[in-house]
Every structure is written in C-alpha cells, then in structure tokens.
Design an enzyme around this catalytic site. Structure first.
Site, PDB file in Angstrom:
ATOM      1  N   GLY A  25       0.832  -1.203   0.000  1.00 12.60           N
ATOM      2  CA  GLY A  25       0.000   0.000   0.000  1.00 12.60           C
ATOM      3  C   GLY A  25       0.861   1.244   0.000  1.00 12.60           C
TER       4      GLY A  25
ATOM      5  N   HIS B 136      -4.914   1.747   7.245  1.00 18.31           N
ATOM      6  CA  HIS B 136      -3.541   2.247   7.388  1.00 18.31           C
ATOM      7  C   HIS B 136      -3.256   3.345   6.354  1.00 18.31           C
ATOM      8  CE1 HIS B 136       0.974   1.454   7.930  1.00 18.31           C
ATOM      9  NE2 HIS B 136       0.913   2.215   6.852  1.00 18.31           N
ATOM     10  N   GLU B 137      -3.637   3.080   5.099  1.00 11.29           N
ATOM     11  CA  GLU B 137      -3.364   4.049   4.024  1.00 11.29           C
ATOM     12  C   GLU B 137      -4.232   5.298   4.162  1.00 11.29           C
ATOM     13  OE1 GLU B 137      -0.717   3.567   2.480  1.00 11.29           O
ATOM     14  OE2 GLU B 137      -0.522   1.471   3.018  1.00 11.29           O
TER      15      GLU B 137
ATOM     16  N   GLN C  35       2.845   9.950   1.235  1.00  9.89           N
ATOM     17  CA  GLN C  35       4.171   9.365   1.421  1.00  9.89           C
ATOM     18  C   GLN C  35       5.163   9.753   0.328  1.00  9.89           C
ATOM     19  OE1 GLN C  35       2.259   5.309   2.119  1.00  9.89           O
ATOM     20  NE2 GLN C  35       4.156   5.109   3.277  1.00  9.89           N
TER      21      GLN C  35
ATOM     22  N   HIS D 218      -2.822   7.773   6.508  1.00 12.73           N
ATOM     23  CA  HIS D 218      -1.748   8.612   5.933  1.00 12.73           C
ATOM     24  C   HIS D 218      -2.306   9.924   5.379  1.00 12.73           C
ATOM     25  CE1 HIS D 218       1.966   6.348   6.170  1.00 12.73           C
ATOM     26  NE2 HIS D 218       1.426   5.272   5.637  1.00 12.73           N
TER      27      HIS D 218
ATOM     28  N   CYS E 126       5.356  -0.105   7.419  1.00 17.30           N
ATOM     29  CA  CYS E 126       5.067   1.062   6.584  1.00 17.30           C
ATOM     30  C   CYS E 126       6.317   1.412   5.786  1.00 17.30           C
ATOM     31  CB  CYS E 126       4.673   2.230   7.485  1.00 17.30           C
ATOM     32  SG  CYS E 126       4.280   3.731   6.588  1.00 17.30           S
ATOM     33  N   LEU E 127       6.129   1.718   4.504  1.00 17.85           N
ATOM     34  CA  LEU E 127       7.275   2.072   3.659  1.00 17.85           C
ATOM     35  C   LEU E 127       7.956   3.349   4.161  1.00 17.85           C
ATOM     36  CD1 LEU E 127       5.879   1.310   0.081  1.00 17.85           C
ATOM     37  CD2 LEU E 127       7.473  -0.060   1.448  1.00 17.85           C
TER      38      LEU E 127
HETATM   39 NI    NI Z   1       2.267   3.360   5.666  1.00 16.45          NI
END
Ligand code: NI
Length: 186
Positions: free
Chosen positions: A57, A144-145, A62, A148, A102-103
């Site tokens: 995701g 989660h996304e 991000q 963000h 998370c990235l």
């Molecule tokens: Ni994330």
C-alpha cells in the site's frame, strides 16, 4: 511464467518516499477535484513505486503529494491493484490485531489493534465511483493508508515511549544514509 518481472524496456517511474519523522507526513491531504490524465499518471507512478519497494500500500502523502489518493495490492501475485481516490469510510466493524509495517518507517513492524471489517466508498483511476467491503489484510491496509491522508501513522497507535524509540531509530538510520551518500560523492 514470471509475469511479475518487467521487461527491461518498460519505463518505470519511481517516486521518493518520505521517511518518519518527516513533518511532511503529518500534512492533511486535499480532495482530488478532477480525476484526469494527471491523476491517472500519478496513480501509475505510485503503483510502480509501491511494487518496487516492495509494499502492499502507498498513500500520496508518502511521496509528498498531498492529495487524497491511495494505491493498494494485497494479492500474492501483485496483480490486483486497487486505487482509492477521495476515499471515505462508510462503516467499520469488529476488532482485530495485525502486525503492520510502513514504507515510510522501514524495518519496523508492530502489532496494531483496529476494526477488522471496513466499508469504503471511493473513485477509481478512471473516475468511476465504487464501494468496497473488506476484511482481513485488505481491511487493515485500507485503514492504514487512509490514515496517511490525515497525517496519521501506525506508530501513533503505540505508547509514546515506544514511538519515541522508533523515532530515534529512524533519525539515526537517516543520518547513516546521509553519511553513506556523502561517502559515495567523494
Ligand atoms: Ni504506511
């Protein structure tokens, strides 16, 4: 057949991912006014960036684009991308725990408690509205996304002590990355 391996001539546009605790990750994303070619291109580049990372995701926040766009693919074969533009949660139900990463917080995985079922309304890459009901990993990933887009990260669900430890670790890792780049330049 290894269809997930792209031919060398395929042009892939990778976008830079922001790392926690970058304050830009705290910005609230604005709704997309028009799902046009610009947005479709952005979605494609976000998907390339997500698959390359690799991740399941990615939110536009991000990559320092503060518009309400999310891409997700929780399939084993990475062949089922979902694009959520201007997503809105319609219903949440149940409760579950899952390990999240998370990235923007590489190398950190923590168990987070969230609702286990989600119903979301959004617009797709072609500009068509749709609704989606999800449970399991997809339900967690959607929440989660979407967090963000509101400047929220999964570490916000942890204790301040734990979050601060992760924060320090990330600052140290960023410093090491910068030093490596500096060495490469010499
Ligand atoms: Ni994330």
């Amino acid at each position: 057949m290894h269809q997930s391996i792209k031919a060398p001539e395929t042009v892939v546009s990778l976008l830079d991912i922001l790392f926690y605790p970058d304050p830009l990750l705290r910005k609230i994303a604005a709704p997309v006014a028009n799902v046009d070619g610009r947005v479709a291109d952005l979605v494609d580049n976000m998907l390339d960036t997500m698959y390359h990372a690799p991740g399941i995701g990615l939110a536009a926040t991000q990559i320092n684009v503060h518009e309400r766009i999310v891409v997700i693919d929780v399939s084993e074969e990475s062949d089922s991308p979902i694009t959520l533009i201007n997503p809105e949660i319609k219903a949440l139900d149940g409760e579950g725990e899952m390990q999240e990463g998370c990235l923007s917080i590489p190398g950190i995985f923590e168990t987070i408690k969230r609702p286990s079922q989600v119903q979301v309304a959004a617009i797709d890459r072609e500009g068509n509205p749709f609704e989606l009901e999800a449970d399991g990993l997809l339900a967690v990933c959607i929440q989660h996304e979407l967090d963000h887009l509101d400047g929220k990260l999964f570490v916000d669900y942890l204790s301040p002590l734990k979050r601060n430890r992760i924060r320090k670790k990330m600052i140290k890792a960023a410093k090491e990355r910068d030093e490596e780049e500096f060495d490469d330049d010499e």
